[in-house]
Design a protein around this motif. Structure first.
Motif, PDB file in Angstrom:
ATOM      1  N   LYS A  39       0.836  -1.209   0.000  1.00  0.00           N
ATOM      2  CA  LYS A  39       0.000   0.000   0.000  1.00  0.00           C
ATOM      3  C   LYS A  39       0.867   1.253   0.000  1.00  0.00           C
ATOM      4  CE  LYS A  39      -3.948  -1.861   2.618  1.00  0.00           C
ATOM      5  NZ  LYS A  39      -4.645  -1.784   3.909  1.00  0.00           N
ATOM      6  N   GLU A  40       1.856   1.254   0.882  1.00  0.00           N
ATOM      7  CA  GLU A  40       2.734   2.432   1.000  1.00  0.00           C
ATOM      8  C   GLU A  40       3.499   2.675  -0.295  1.00  0.00           C
ATOM      9  OE1 GLU A  40       4.335   5.762   2.741  1.00  0.00           O
ATOM     10  OE2 GLU A  40       2.735   4.497   3.514  1.00  0.00           O
ATOM     11  N   SER A  41       4.044   1.614  -0.876  1.00  0.00           N
ATOM     12  CA  SER A  41       4.788   1.784  -2.129  1.00  0.00           C
ATOM     13  C   SER A  41       3.858   2.215  -3.255  1.00  0.00           C
ATOM     14  CB  SER A  41       5.550   0.508  -2.493  1.00  0.00           C
ATOM     15  OG  SER A  41       4.659  -0.553  -2.727  1.00  0.00           O
ATOM     16  N   SER A  42       2.643   1.715  -3.268  1.00  0.00           N
ATOM     17  CA  SER A  42       1.675   2.134  -4.289  1.00  0.00           C
ATOM     18  C   SER A  42       1.357   3.618  -4.156  1.00  0.00           C
ATOM     19  CB  SER A  42       0.380   1.327  -4.179  1.00  0.00           C
ATOM     20  OG  SER A  42       0.600  -0.013  -4.493  1.00  0.00           O
ATOM     21  N   GLN A  43       1.189   4.074  -2.924  1.00  0.00           N
ATOM     22  CA  GLN A  43       0.920   5.499  -2.695  1.00  0.00           C
ATOM     23  C   GLN A  43       2.109   6.352  -3.125  1.00  0.00           C
ATOM     24  OE1 GLN A  43      -0.088   5.598   1.460  1.00  0.00           O
ATOM     25  NE2 GLN A  43      -2.225   5.045   1.104  1.00  0.00           N
ATOM     26  N   LEU A  44       3.310   5.877  -2.838  1.00  0.00           N
ATOM     27  CA  LEU A  44       4.504   6.619  -3.240  1.00  0.00           C
ATOM     28  C   LEU A  44       4.638   6.681  -4.753  1.00  0.00           C
ATOM     29  CD1 LEU A  44       7.090   5.346  -0.593  1.00  0.00           C
ATOM     30  CD2 LEU A  44       6.075   7.622  -0.744  1.00  0.00           C
ATOM     31  N   VAL A  45       4.344   5.575  -5.416  1.00  0.00           N
ATOM     32  CA  VAL A  45       4.406   5.554  -6.878  1.00  0.00           C
ATOM     33  C   VAL A  45       3.353   6.493  -7.463  1.00  0.00           C
ATOM     34  CG1 VAL A  45       3.997   4.099  -8.908  1.00  0.00           C
ATOM     35  CG2 VAL A  45       5.432   3.260  -7.050  1.00  0.00           C
ATOM     36  N   GLN A  46       2.157   6.463  -6.903  1.00  0.00           N
ATOM     37  CA  GLN A  46       1.090   7.345  -7.373  1.00  0.00           C
ATOM     38  C   GLN A  46       1.491   8.808  -7.178  1.00  0.00           C
ATOM     39  OE1 GLN A  46      -2.602   6.910  -5.255  1.00  0.00           O
ATOM     40  NE2 GLN A  46      -3.783   7.911  -6.846  1.00  0.00           N
ATOM     41  N   HIS A  47       2.059   9.123  -6.031  1.00  0.00           N
ATOM     42  CA  HIS A  47       2.514  10.487  -5.761  1.00  0.00           C
ATOM     43  C   HIS A  47       3.629  10.884  -6.737  1.00  0.00           C
ATOM     44  CE1 HIS A  47       3.039  14.096  -3.422  1.00  0.00           C
ATOM     45  NE2 HIS A  47       4.325  13.824  -3.274  1.00  0.00           N
ATOM     46  N   SER A  48       4.506   9.939  -7.056  1.00  0.00           N
ATOM     47  CA  SER A  48       5.585  10.202  -8.004  1.00  0.00           C
ATOM     48  C   SER A  48       5.018  10.548  -9.383  1.00  0.00           C
ATOM     49  CB  SER A  48       6.510   8.991  -8.133  1.00  0.00           C
ATOM     50  OG  SER A  48       7.137   8.725  -6.911  1.00  0.00           O
ATOM     51  N   PHE A  49       3.995   9.826  -9.816  1.00  0.00           N
ATOM     52  CA  PHE A  49       3.383  10.111 -11.112  1.00  0.00           C
ATOM     53  C   PHE A  49       2.724  11.492 -11.115  1.00  0.00           C
ATOM     54  CE2 PHE A  49       3.328   5.413 -11.960  1.00  0.00           C
ATOM     55  CZ  PHE A  49       4.120   5.478 -13.090  1.00  0.00           C
ATOM     56  N   ILE A  50       2.078  11.849 -10.018  1.00  0.00           N
ATOM     57  CA  ILE A  50       1.457  13.177  -9.924  1.00  0.00           C
ATOM     58  C   ILE A  50       2.532  14.262 -10.018  1.00  0.00           C
ATOM     59  CG2 ILE A  50       0.240  14.744  -8.360  1.00  0.00           C
ATOM     60  CD1 ILE A  50      -1.333  12.239  -7.375  1.00  0.00           C
ATOM     61  N   LEU A  51       3.622  14.071  -9.284  1.00  0.00           N
ATOM     62  CA  LEU A  51       4.714  15.043  -9.328  1.00  0.00           C
ATOM     63  C   LEU A  51       5.330  15.111 -10.727  1.00  0.00           C
ATOM     64  CD1 LEU A  51       6.551  14.455  -5.927  1.00  0.00           C
ATOM     65  CD2 LEU A  51       5.083  16.361  -6.566  1.00  0.00           C
ATOM     66  N   GLU A  52       5.448  13.973 -11.378  1.00  0.00           N
ATOM     67  CA  GLU A  52       6.006  13.949 -12.729  1.00  0.00           C
ATOM     68  C   GLU A  52       5.134  14.765 -13.686  1.00  0.00           C
ATOM     69  OE1 GLU A  52       7.482  10.714 -16.086  1.00  0.00           O
ATOM     70  OE2 GLU A  52       6.122  10.074 -14.497  1.00  0.00           O
ATOM     71  N   LYS A  53       3.823  14.626 -13.577  1.00  0.00           N
ATOM     72  CA  LYS A  53       2.905  15.398 -14.428  1.00  0.00           C
ATOM     73  C   LYS A  53       3.041  16.895 -14.142  1.00  0.00           C
ATOM     74  CE  LYS A  53       1.053  12.131 -16.758  1.00  0.00           C
ATOM     75  NZ  LYS A  53       1.320  12.010 -18.178  1.00  0.00           N
TER      76      LYS A  53
END
Length: 112
Positions: A39-53
């Motif tokens: 869950k934590e890694s999924s949230q971090l990956v999702q946050h990374s994609f948002i930051l990338e955009k």
């Protein structure tokens, strides 16, 4: 000594039960930790994609601003070259003004 070595069937069952509980507790804990890590890694990956955009949007804005700045710089350079050419055409401005002043004086003397 033999008394200690003899195993009690109820103790053996209790020991087996405790071992089973211990094993299942470890498995449950491992499963829980794995799920939480996922869950934590999924949230971090999702946050990374948002930051990338967001970074891509900002880069696009910056690129547009750089294009505008580049065009303005080129316009200023062209204007400066044009101004330099005009000054070169005039030549020595003080000398040119003296010639015009002398010509005007000659015209005024002639008209008198």
């Amino acid at each position: 000594m033999n008394i200690f070595k003899k195993s009690n069937p109820s103790q053996d069952k209790e020991k087996q039960k405790l071992e089973y509980l211990k094993t299942t507790a470890k498995m449950d804990l491992n499963s829980f930790v794995d799920q939480e890590l996922f869950k934590e890694s999924s949230q971090l990956v999702q946050h990374s994609f948002i930051l990338e955009k967001e970074i891509e949007v900002e880069l696009s804005k910056l690129s547009n601003q750089l294009e505008i700045f580049n065009k303005q710089s080129n316009d200023w350079i062209a204007l400066e070259k044009s101004l330099n050419a005009a000054v070169k055409e005039l030549g020595d401005l003080p000398h040119f003004t003296k010639l015009i002043e002398r010509d005007i004086q000659e015209i005024c003397l002639t008209l008198k």
